[in-house]
Write a protein that holds these residues in place. Structure first.
Motif, mmCIF file in Angstrom:
data_model
loop_
_atom_site.group_PDB
_atom_site.id
_atom_site.type_symbol
_atom_site.label_atom_id
_atom_site.label_comp_id
_atom_site.label_asym_id
_atom_site.label_seq_id
_atom_site.Cartn_x
_atom_site.Cartn_y
_atom_site.Cartn_z
ATOM 1 N N ALA A 95 0.891 -1.113 -0.019
ATOM 2 C CA ALA A 95 0.076 -0.018 0.117
ATOM 3 C C ALA A 95 0.832 1.141 -0.007
ATOM 4 C CB ALA A 95 -0.918 -0.129 1.286
ATOM 5 N N ASP A 96 1.914 1.165 0.749
ATOM 6 C CA ASP A 96 2.846 2.414 0.851
ATOM 7 C C ASP A 96 3.453 2.583 -0.641
ATOM 8 O OD1 ASP A 96 4.390 4.191 2.256
ATOM 9 O OD2 ASP A 96 6.137 3.120 2.158
ATOM 10 N N ARG A 97 3.862 1.608 -1.170
ATOM 11 C CA ARG A 97 4.277 1.609 -2.638
ATOM 12 C C ARG A 97 3.413 2.382 -3.576
ATOM 13 N NH1 ARG A 97 6.719 -3.229 -1.071
ATOM 14 N NH2 ARG A 97 5.239 -4.264 -2.376
ATOM 15 N N ALA A 98 2.240 1.766 -3.243
ATOM 16 C CA ALA A 98 0.924 2.209 -4.404
ATOM 17 C C ALA A 98 0.977 3.760 -4.195
ATOM 18 C CB ALA A 98 -0.148 1.532 -4.240
ATOM 19 N N VAL A 99 0.773 4.212 -2.807
ATOM 20 C CA VAL A 99 0.839 5.553 -2.711
ATOM 21 C C VAL A 99 1.910 6.312 -3.088
ATOM 22 C CG1 VAL A 99 0.364 7.223 -0.945
ATOM 23 C CG2 VAL A 99 -0.979 5.341 -0.760
ATOM 24 N N LYS A 100 2.802 5.846 -2.777
ATOM 25 C CA LYS A 100 4.168 6.796 -3.579
ATOM 26 C C LYS A 100 4.048 6.959 -4.870
ATOM 27 C CE LYS A 100 7.240 6.010 0.388
ATOM 28 N NZ LYS A 100 8.205 5.199 0.958
ATOM 29 N N GLN A 101 3.575 5.694 -5.645
ATOM 30 C CA GLN A 101 3.386 5.737 -7.161
ATOM 31 C C GLN A 101 2.449 6.933 -7.477
ATOM 32 O OE1 GLN A 101 5.029 3.975 -9.357
ATOM 33 N NE2 GLN A 101 3.604 4.681 -11.192
ATOM 34 N N VAL A 102 1.246 7.022 -6.814
ATOM 35 C CA VAL A 102 0.340 8.022 -7.031
ATOM 36 C C VAL A 102 0.873 9.462 -6.676
ATOM 37 C CG1 VAL A 102 -1.894 9.161 -5.996
ATOM 38 C CG2 VAL A 102 -1.676 6.661 -6.346
ATOM 39 N N PHE B 116 -6.106 2.577 -3.415
ATOM 40 C CA PHE B 116 -6.987 2.322 -2.763
ATOM 41 C C PHE B 116 -7.423 0.763 -2.376
ATOM 42 C CE2 PHE B 116 -8.755 6.688 -3.735
ATOM 43 C CZ PHE B 116 -8.898 7.159 -2.332
ATOM 44 N N ASN B 117 -7.258 0.232 -3.342
ATOM 45 C CA ASN B 117 -7.340 -1.560 -3.305
ATOM 46 C C ASN B 117 -6.237 -1.898 -2.390
ATOM 47 O OD1 ASN B 117 -9.847 -1.320 -4.842
ATOM 48 N ND2 ASN B 117 -8.430 -2.063 -6.829
ATOM 49 N N SER B 118 -5.114 -1.433 -2.562
ATOM 50 C CA SER B 118 -3.983 -1.885 -1.832
ATOM 51 C C SER B 118 -4.288 -1.668 -0.333
ATOM 52 C CB SER B 118 -2.668 -1.441 -2.136
ATOM 53 O OG SER B 118 -2.254 -1.876 -3.386
ATOM 54 N N ILE B 119 -4.917 -0.562 -0.122
ATOM 55 C CA ILE B 119 -5.125 0.085 1.318
ATOM 56 C C ILE B 119 -6.309 -0.901 1.780
ATOM 57 C CG2 ILE B 119 -6.146 1.750 2.618
ATOM 58 C CD1 ILE B 119 -4.277 4.031 1.172
ATOM 59 N N LYS C 292 -0.909 -0.421 12.043
ATOM 60 C CA LYS C 292 -2.042 0.477 12.033
ATOM 61 C C LYS C 292 -1.757 1.830 12.026
ATOM 62 C CE LYS C 292 -6.313 0.369 14.628
ATOM 63 N NZ LYS C 292 -6.959 -0.034 15.815
ATOM 64 N N GLU C 293 -0.900 2.293 12.631
ATOM 65 C CA GLU C 293 -0.409 3.452 12.588
ATOM 66 C C GLU C 293 0.340 3.915 11.190
ATOM 67 O OE1 GLU C 293 2.495 4.104 15.946
ATOM 68 O OE2 GLU C 293 0.678 3.694 17.365
ATOM 69 N N GLN C 294 1.055 3.300 10.702
ATOM 70 C CA GLN C 294 1.494 3.443 9.393
ATOM 71 C C GLN C 294 0.580 3.411 8.118
ATOM 72 O OE1 GLN C 294 4.554 0.410 7.990
ATOM 73 N NE2 GLN C 294 4.931 1.618 6.253
ATOM 74 N N MET D 56 -1.222 6.761 8.109
ATOM 75 C CA MET D 56 -0.416 7.616 7.562
ATOM 76 C C MET D 56 -0.330 7.691 6.135
ATOM 77 S SD MET D 56 3.622 8.728 7.974
ATOM 78 C CE MET D 56 4.180 7.127 7.630
ATOM 79 N N ILE D 57 -0.456 6.459 5.479
ATOM 80 C CA ILE D 57 -0.497 6.027 4.186
ATOM 81 C C ILE D 57 -1.821 6.492 3.448
ATOM 82 C CG2 ILE D 57 -0.917 4.199 2.320
ATOM 83 C CD1 ILE D 57 1.322 2.738 4.321
ATOM 84 N N LYS D 58 -2.985 6.407 4.491
ATOM 85 C CA LYS D 58 -4.304 6.507 4.115
ATOM 86 C C LYS D 58 -4.307 8.357 3.688
ATOM 87 C CE LYS D 58 -7.974 4.557 5.725
ATOM 88 N NZ LYS D 58 -8.694 4.182 6.743
ATOM 89 N N GLN D 59 -3.667 8.921 4.875
ATOM 90 C CA GLN D 59 -3.687 10.331 4.778
ATOM 91 C C GLN D 59 -2.821 10.813 3.545
ATOM 92 O OE1 GLN D 59 -5.289 12.907 6.559
ATOM 93 N NE2 GLN D 59 -4.430 14.256 5.575
#
Length: 91
Positions: free
Chosen positions: A25-32, A45-48, A72-74, A77-80
């Motif tokens: 999910a972190d990699r996917a958000v960084k890609q975005v 969103f799917n990864s999250i 959970k904390e990470q 942060m990823i969702k934010q």
């Protein structure tokens, strides 16, 4: 050849699956954030969602709760970060 099992490794190792899911999910958000395209946002969103499911499974099995809490904390942060990137994209 892969060993067949009645139970998948994901169910056998919920904390490992959780860590892998959060990293994905972190990699996917960084890609975005670097390439804000609609398909990348959908993938993030799917990864999250997958990571949240993995978190739920780990919490149900009470697997490595300190690791689950960190994940959970990470994940929060990823969702934010994704929310902020999505807002920028939609301006």
């Amino acid at each position: 050849m892969a060993k067949k099992s009645d139970i998948s490794w994901k169910k056998d190792n919920p904390s490992t699956f959780l860590n892998n899911s959060v990293q994905k999910a972190d990699r996917a958000v960084k890609q975005v954030m670097s390439h804000p395209e609609e398909i990348a946002v959908e993938h993030a969103f799917n990864s999250i969602a997958h990571a949240e499911n993995a978190l739920s499974n780990a919490e149900e099995r009470q697997e490595h709760m300190n690791t689950a809490e960190q994940s959970k904390e990470q994940l929060a942060m990823i969702k934010q970060q994704l929310h902020e990137a999505d807002e920028i994209m939609n301006k």
